[in-house]
Scaffold this active site. Structure first.
Site, PDB file in Angstrom:
ATOM      1  N   GLU A   1      50.297  10.420  39.058  1.00  0.00           N
ATOM      2  CA  GLU A   1      49.161   9.807  39.760  1.00  0.00           C
ATOM      3  C   GLU A   1      47.893  10.497  39.296  1.00  0.00           C
ATOM      4  O   GLU A   1      47.932  11.391  38.436  1.00  0.00           O
ATOM      5  CB  GLU A   1      49.349   9.911  41.279  1.00  0.00           C
ATOM      6  CG  GLU A   1      50.508   9.061  41.792  1.00  0.00           C
ATOM      7  CD  GLU A   1      50.723   9.135  43.299  1.00  0.00           C
ATOM      8  OE1 GLU A   1      49.858   9.670  44.013  1.00  0.00           O
ATOM      9  OE2 GLU A   1      51.770   8.660  43.753  1.00  0.00           O
TER      10      GLU A   1
ATOM     11  N   HIS B   1      41.394   7.412  53.975  1.00  0.00           N
ATOM     12  CA  HIS B   1      42.830   7.626  53.737  1.00  0.00           C
ATOM     13  C   HIS B   1      43.329   8.968  54.242  1.00  0.00           C
ATOM     14  O   HIS B   1      44.393   9.054  54.840  1.00  0.00           O
ATOM     15  CB  HIS B   1      43.060   7.505  52.230  1.00  0.00           C
ATOM     16  CG  HIS B   1      44.486   7.618  51.801  1.00  0.00           C
ATOM     17  ND1 HIS B   1      45.462   6.740  52.229  1.00  0.00           N
ATOM     18  CD2 HIS B   1      45.108   8.499  50.971  1.00  0.00           C
ATOM     19  CE1 HIS B   1      46.625   7.080  51.678  1.00  0.00           C
ATOM     20  NE2 HIS B   1      46.432   8.154  50.928  1.00  0.00           N
TER      21      HIS B   1
ATOM     22  N   ARG C   1      41.764  16.065  47.911  1.00  0.00           N
ATOM     23  CA  ARG C   1      43.203  16.332  47.770  1.00  0.00           C
ATOM     24  C   ARG C   1      43.788  15.687  46.512  1.00  0.00           C
ATOM     25  O   ARG C   1      43.491  14.518  46.208  1.00  0.00           O
ATOM     26  CB  ARG C   1      43.939  15.791  48.997  1.00  0.00           C
ATOM     27  CG  ARG C   1      45.439  15.913  48.908  1.00  0.00           C
ATOM     28  CD  ARG C   1      46.102  15.494  50.201  1.00  0.00           C
ATOM     29  NE  ARG C   1      45.881  14.096  50.515  1.00  0.00           N
ATOM     30  CZ  ARG C   1      46.590  13.090  50.015  1.00  0.00           C
ATOM     31  NH1 ARG C   1      47.557  13.315  49.140  1.00  0.00           N
ATOM     32  NH2 ARG C   1      46.345  11.840  50.379  1.00  0.00           N
TER      33      ARG C   1
ATOM     34  N   HIS D   1      40.818   6.389  49.727  1.00  0.00           N
ATOM     35  CA  HIS D   1      41.746   5.974  48.672  1.00  0.00           C
ATOM     36  C   HIS D   1      41.093   4.835  47.904  1.00  0.00           C
ATOM     37  O   HIS D   1      40.581   3.897  48.508  1.00  0.00           O
ATOM     38  CB  HIS D   1      43.071   5.518  49.284  1.00  0.00           C
ATOM     39  CG  HIS D   1      44.176   5.422  48.270  1.00  0.00           C
ATOM     40  ND1 HIS D   1      44.221   4.436  47.311  1.00  0.00           N
ATOM     41  CD2 HIS D   1      45.259   6.210  48.056  1.00  0.00           C
ATOM     42  CE1 HIS D   1      45.294   4.625  46.565  1.00  0.00           C
ATOM     43  NE2 HIS D   1      45.944   5.692  46.990  1.00  0.00           N
TER      44      HIS D   1
ATOM     45  N   ARG E   1      40.613  11.049  42.777  1.00  0.00           N
ATOM     46  CA  ARG E   1      40.374   9.921  43.675  1.00  0.00           C
ATOM     47  C   ARG E   1      38.924   9.685  44.044  1.00  0.00           C
ATOM     48  O   ARG E   1      38.480   8.546  44.159  1.00  0.00           O
ATOM     49  CB  ARG E   1      41.133  10.158  44.985  1.00  0.00           C
ATOM     50  CG  ARG E   1      42.511   9.718  44.880  1.00  0.00           C
ATOM     51  CD  ARG E   1      43.174   9.665  46.200  1.00  0.00           C
ATOM     52  NE  ARG E   1      44.566   9.404  45.870  1.00  0.00           N
ATOM     53  CZ  ARG E   1      45.576   9.606  46.677  1.00  0.00           C
ATOM     54  NH1 ARG E   1      45.354  10.094  47.876  1.00  0.00           N
ATOM     55  NH2 ARG E   1      46.787   9.330  46.306  1.00  0.00           N
TER      56      ARG E   1
HETATM   57  C1  SIN Z   1      49.429   6.715  47.156  1.00  0.00           C
HETATM   58  O1  SIN Z   1      50.582   6.320  47.048  1.00  0.00           O
HETATM   59  O2  SIN Z   1      48.525   6.374  46.406  1.00  0.00           O
HETATM   60  C2  SIN Z   1      49.107   7.650  48.268  1.00  0.00           C
HETATM   61  C3  SIN Z   1      49.643   8.957  47.978  1.00  0.00           C
HETATM   62  C4  SIN Z   1      48.727  10.000  48.554  1.00  0.00           C
HETATM   63  O3  SIN Z   1      47.866   9.713  49.359  1.00  0.00           O
HETATM   64  O4  SIN Z   1      48.834  11.143  48.120  1.00  0.00           O
END
Ligand code: SIN
Length: 517
Positions: free
Chosen positions: A112, A332, A367, A228, A274
């Protein structure tokens, strides 16, 4: 009703992992506002980040965590997270958590934003949180010293002679009782409902943070709310989370002209931290819709890898393989919270906190994706260990005298809903992703006016309304005080980062800043 040594408020990953440890030492009462299935944990899709490959792997996880946090990550907290994470995840596996595996039985890992490699374990495709919660709960239900009490709102902490000695609880029938225990753990999650647009479930109203603050505990870094980047944007649709793992598997972000705009924003493009992606989408959205585009991704069986997301989108006649999916950021995750050390101790004796409700400084200003489940696991266990070490098993009694008669409900439910909606709208508009002094002062004034009509009764929704108000006030006060842009906190009027990285600490109305360690 028996007596309890420990009270745990919240039944997500932090609360349940603490309960398992505490139950070895004494009687535990764990309360949740709705059913145990309804926590932020259960909604976590992407996965759990963990470095299980040894020293170099752990060091990389540490540097990614510190990098994403934009200069504000506490080194000791981050080291605790990445060093203890593998052990805690092994325990989860031992309790039967079914992470996805290859045909050869190897754990599958995805990537990610802001991760330098693929290290995120996932379960049932995009249902990681639900699977972890299932496994933890199955284990907890076997423990004879644990009582799980659902549909119970914790209203306030009971403080005597400067020490937390229990809490007042409101049950489903709106009966108010007082429970006294040796120590209380707040693991009640975040406060996404303070914003009109959020990926969080309705229970995320910042109750634990607000009650800890009212009781006198310090809170930290409340201005750092993570938005998010990709929540679904559809007429009348919920702001459903479209996991960052979609981008990890190759999804692109395109604007109304079909252009990939993240290439010009950051070297990691769609997989930038993010806060960078969320701001870029917000700015791009001023000129038209922004979409996730997975149409060119090969080799991923979408319905298998992302069954929850695919199922949700199908309700809106959308298909990841065929369609552009409209997205917009949504609140988020709260990086700030009740100030704790790495052992879960708050500034108030008898009170401990873990998970999203707490602020150890592990996430700094932003985060790293999928570090939150690991945080709950690691710091839930750490908090339980210090509760046991410092309090030990103590026999206390449960006072259950009903206080219902003395309470009244002052507001009809429709008025409360209107009041809450107004609060959430003003927070989104004036204390959201892009901030400035003018908007924040407007929010401050609006909150002041709203205080006059604040619901004063003792229904669950009235308690939540007051907690949202408290959290909103803290976010605005800290955001006004932080005259810089860092991580998730962006000030149009102070677009640069200060040389000195400082945490904001709010205690009994007073705001101060402390240098980050
Ligand atoms: C996501 O699946 O994008 C959320 C995971 C997270 O907030 O760390």
């Amino acid at each position: 009703m028996g007596s309890y040594d420990f009270l745990v408020v919240g039944g997500g990953i932090a609360g349940l992992s603490a309960v398992i440890r505490l139950a070895e030492q004494g009687r535990v009462l764990c309360v949740t506002k709705e059913s145990l299935a309804e926590s932020n944990t259960s909604y976590a899709q992407g996965g759990i980040a963990v470095a299980m490959g040894g020293k170099v792997d752990v060091e990389l996880h540490l540097s990614d965590t510190i990098g994403a946090g934009d200069g504000l990550v506490d080194q000791a907290a981050a080291e605790t997270l990445v060093n203890e994470g593998p052990l805690r995840v092994e325990e989860l596996l031992g309790w039967g958590t079914e992470f996805d595996r290859s045909a050869a039985g190897e754990l599958l890992r995805t990537r990610e934003g802001a991760h330098s490699l693929s290290r995120i374990l996932h379960a049932h495709g995009d249902a990681t949180g639900r699977e972890i919660a299932r496994a933890l709960l199955a284990h907890v239900r076997l423990l004879p010293t644990v009582e799980l009490r659902e549909w119970t709102t914790t209203v306030d902490l009971v403080v005597e002679a400067g020490r937390v000695v229990g809490a007042t609880l409101l049950d489903r029938d709106e009966r108010l009782t007082e429970v006294r225990t040796g120590a209380v753990l707040i693991a009640s999650g975040g406060a996404g409902q303070v914003y009109s647009d959020t990926t969080n479930p309705a229970v995320a109203t910042g109750d634990g943070i607000a009650m800890a603050y009212r009781a006198g505990a310090a809170v930290e870094d409340m201005e750092f709310y993570q938005f998010h980047p990709t929540a679904f944007l559809g007429e009348g649709a919920p702001r459903f989370l479209l996991s960052e793992a979609l981008r990890g598997e190759g999804a692109l972000l395109v604007n109304a002209r079909g252009e990939r705009f993240m290439l010009a924003q950051h070297a990691q493009a769609e997989l930038a931290p993010r806060d960078v992606v969320a701001r870029a989408i917000t700015r791009e959205a001023l000129d038209g819709p922004v979409y996730l585009d997975m149409r060119g991704v090969q080799g991923v069986e979408f319905r298998e890898r992302f069954p929850g997301i695919s199922g949700f989108l199908a309700e809106y006649q959308l298909d990841l393989a065929r369609d552009l999916v409209p997205v917009r950021p949504a609140a988020h995750y709260l990086m700030g919270g009740i100030r704790t050390d790495v052992a879960g101790r708050t500034t108030l004796p008898g009170l401990y906190a873990a998970g999203e409700a707490a602020c150890t400084g592990v996430h700094g200003a932003n985060r790293l994706a999928s570090n939150s489940l690991l945080e709950g696991l690691v710091f839930g266990v750490a908090a339980a260990a210090s509760m046991i070490a410092e309090i030990g098993p103590v026999q206390t009694s449960d006072s259950t005298s009903s206080m219902k008669e003395s309470l009244q409900t002052f507001h009809s439910s429709q008025l409360i809903e209107e009041w809450i909606a107004k609060l959430r709208d003003l927070m989104w508009r004036d204390a959201g992703l892009l901030r400035d002094a003018e908007g924040l002062h407007r929010a401050e004034a609006a909150l002041q006016t709203m205080k006059e009509s604040m619901p004063g009764g003792m229904t669950r929704r009235e308690v939540e309304a007051r907690n949202l108000f408290t959290v909103a006030g803290m976010i605005v006060q800290c955001a006004l005080g932080r005259e810089e842009s860092r991580g998730a906190h962006f000030r149009n009027d102070f677009p640069k980062r200060n040389a000195l990285a400082e945490h904001s600490i709010l205690e009994q109305g007073r705001l101060r800043f402390e240098v980050c360690l």
